[in-house]
Design an enzyme around this catalytic site. Structure first.
Site, PDB file in Angstrom:
ATOM      1  N   ASP A  10      90.387  15.152  27.675  1.00 30.37           N
ATOM      2  CA  ASP A  10      89.111  14.084  28.951  1.00 30.37           C
ATOM      3  C   ASP A  10      87.830  14.800  27.392  1.00 30.37           C
ATOM      4  O   ASP A  10      87.803  15.470  26.505  1.00 30.37           O
ATOM      5  CB  ASP A  10      87.939  14.138  29.658  1.00 30.37           C
ATOM      6  CG  ASP A  10      87.201  12.939  29.767  1.00 30.37           C
ATOM      7  OD1 ASP A  10      87.218  11.469  28.650  1.00 30.37           O
ATOM      8  OD2 ASP A  10      86.256  13.643  29.722  1.00 30.37           O
ATOM      9  N   TYR A  42      82.236  10.591  22.718  1.00 29.87           N
ATOM     10  CA  TYR A  42      82.871  10.120  22.047  1.00 29.87           C
ATOM     11  C   TYR A  42      82.991   8.502  21.803  1.00 29.87           C
ATOM     12  O   TYR A  42      83.269   7.835  20.954  1.00 29.87           O
ATOM     13  CB  TYR A  42      85.039   9.818  22.414  1.00 29.87           C
ATOM     14  CG  TYR A  42      85.646  10.721  22.386  1.00 29.87           C
ATOM     15  CD1 TYR A  42      84.869  12.046  22.153  1.00 29.87           C
ATOM     16  CD2 TYR A  42      87.040  10.966  23.333  1.00 29.87           C
ATOM     17  CE1 TYR A  42      86.139  13.152  21.967  1.00 29.87           C
ATOM     18  CE2 TYR A  42      87.791  12.421  22.896  1.00 29.87           C
ATOM     19  CZ  TYR A  42      87.394  13.792  22.182  1.00 29.87           C
ATOM     20  OH  TYR A  42      88.224  14.378  22.060  1.00 29.87           O
ATOM     21  N   GLY A  43      82.195   8.382  23.320  1.00 28.36           N
ATOM     22  CA  GLY A  43      81.858   6.196  23.129  1.00 28.36           C
ATOM     23  C   GLY A  43      81.563   6.249  21.969  1.00 28.36           C
ATOM     24  O   GLY A  43      81.694   4.684  21.374  1.00 28.36           O
ATOM     25  N   CYS A  73      90.875   9.710  29.968  1.00 30.72           N
ATOM     26  CA  CYS A  73      89.576   9.087  29.134  1.00 30.72           C
ATOM     27  C   CYS A  73      89.860   7.419  29.144  1.00 30.72           C
ATOM     28  O   CYS A  73      90.609   7.287  28.203  1.00 30.72           O
ATOM     29  CB  CYS A  73      88.998  10.116  27.997  1.00 30.72           C
ATOM     30  SG  CYS A  73      87.355   9.423  26.674  1.00 30.72           S
ATOM     31  N   CYS A 184      84.557   4.464  32.447  1.00 27.54           N
ATOM     32  CA  CYS A 184      84.761   5.707  31.525  1.00 27.54           C
ATOM     33  C   CYS A 184      84.490   6.702  33.437  1.00 27.54           C
ATOM     34  O   CYS A 184      83.736   6.763  34.618  1.00 27.54           O
ATOM     35  CB  CYS A 184      83.093   5.331  31.217  1.00 27.54           C
ATOM     36  SG  CYS A 184      82.672   7.353  30.615  1.00 27.54           S
ATOM     37  N   HIS A 186      83.470   9.618  33.408  1.00 27.00           N
ATOM     38  CA  HIS A 186      82.326   9.905  33.515  1.00 27.00           C
ATOM     39  C   HIS A 186      81.504   9.879  34.573  1.00 27.00           C
ATOM     40  O   HIS A 186      80.911  10.520  35.591  1.00 27.00           O
ATOM     41  CB  HIS A 186      81.698  10.619  32.112  1.00 27.00           C
ATOM     42  CG  HIS A 186      81.338  11.691  31.104  1.00 27.00           C
ATOM     43  ND1 HIS A 186      82.357  11.604  30.439  1.00 27.00           N
ATOM     44  CD2 HIS A 186      81.143  12.624  31.105  1.00 27.00           C
ATOM     45  CE1 HIS A 186      83.364  12.343  29.673  1.00 27.00           C
ATOM     46  NE2 HIS A 186      82.512  13.647  30.373  1.00 27.00           N
TER      47      HIS A 186
HETATM   48  N1  DGL Z   1      84.884   9.631  29.416  1.00 23.03           N
HETATM   49  C1  DGL Z   1      85.242   8.882  29.041  1.00 23.03           C
HETATM   50  C2  DGL Z   1      85.792   7.439  29.022  1.00 23.03           C
HETATM   51  O1  DGL Z   1      86.152   7.811  29.735  1.00 23.03           O
HETATM   52  C3  DGL Z   1      83.754   8.210  27.679  1.00 23.03           C
HETATM   53  C4  DGL Z   1      83.166   9.062  27.294  1.00 23.03           C
HETATM   54  C5  DGL Z   1      82.619   9.898  26.311  1.00 23.03           C
HETATM   55  O2  DGL Z   1      81.254   8.249  25.820  1.00 23.03           O
HETATM   56  O3  DGL Z   1      82.641  10.507  25.664  1.00 23.03           O
HETATM   57  O4  DGL Z   1      85.497   7.008  28.145  1.00 23.03           O
END
Ligand code: DGL
Length: 245
Positions: A10, A42-43, A73, A184, A186
């Site tokens: 992730d 990453y978003g 992720c 997401c 998180h």
């Molecule tokens: N945990 C990631 C997801 O499921 C995204 C978090 C991020 O923006 O890095 O999309």
């Protein structure tokens, strides 16, 4: 091969909710988890960047001897799953996408909220699933990058976290959402705060268990499950400097 580990990655700590569900469902499987916290979030990155970061994570997991990879992720699944499946065609991959289908099917108000990153909302996976299964409901898509920061900082409770959560959840409830999808990985880490704010007015839906069960069934159907017993080992790798274990 069956004694090999199952790899997870992730952008950071989010995917640990999937890892935990997987460990409960498959206690004899060893795991390697990469938290790419040095490159989190990453978003808002471009699809090309996310593909390159995902590729680097996968290389590292394969070098560690992983027999299957769970892309824990939503954002990386949206941008990179197709690429990874075609580049590493002999490796099974399990991805994740917002659980919009059960939310749409079970909604009584006909209004469903989805919390995710811009990358997930822009991806084909989400848009195809939405077009297919959520035609008859109104979907309110909300980007909640602030939740990612809270979780990476370990701030999953307290007044400030509650204020940030309230700011995203109250408008969804006011718009009559009776289902809120955590799109997401998180966000389940903030589940108790989100539930406190929603307080019986909307049901929270997140697919960690479904993804863990899918991973289990892929292992079994490919003959990759560790049937031989032995003690499972769990390795956690963080790309954040000074944070590798
Ligand atoms: N945990 C990631 C997801 O499921 C995204 C978090 C991020 O923006 O890095 O999309």
């Amino acid at each position: 091969m069956n004694r090999g580990a199952v790899g997870f990655f992730d952008s950071g700590l989010g995917g640990l909710c999937i890892l935990d569900a997987f460990k409960r469902e498959c206690p004899s499987e060893s795991t390697v988890y990469i938290a790419d916290s040095a490159n989190c979030p990453y978003g808002n990155r471009s699809a090309e960047e996310i593909v390159a970061l995902s590729d680097a994570n996968v290389k590292r997991l394969l070098e560690a001897g992983c027999k299957m990879i769970v892309v824990a992720c939503n954002t990386a699944s949206a941008a990179a799953l197709e690429f990874l499946r075609s580049k590493y065609s002999d490796v099974p991959f399990v991805g994740i996408e917002p659980a919009i289908k059960p939310a749409a099917m079970e909604s009584k108000t006909g209004v469903v909220g989805v919390l995710a990153t811009a990358g997930t909302f822009g991806g084909r996976l989400y848009n195809e699933t939405k077009a297919k299964f959520a035609k008859n409901v109104t979907v309110i898509a909300t980007v909640a990058d602030e939740f990612v920061d809270l979780v990476e900082r370990g701030e999953t409770s307290g007044e400030e976290a509650e204020r940030i959560v309230r700011r995203k959840i109250e408008p969804l409830i006011a718009a009559s959402c009776d289902k809120i999808v955590l799109g997401c990985t998180h966000f389940p880490h903030l589940r108790s705060l989100i539930e406190k704010v929603a307080a019986g007015r909307a049901e929270i839906i997140e697919p960690s268990l479904a993804v863990a069960l899918r991973a289990k069934s892929v292992l079994e159907s490919r003959g990759l499950a560790n049937a031989g017993g032995g003690e499972a080992k769990h390795v956690f790798i963080s790309t954040k400097r000074g944070d590798s274990r």
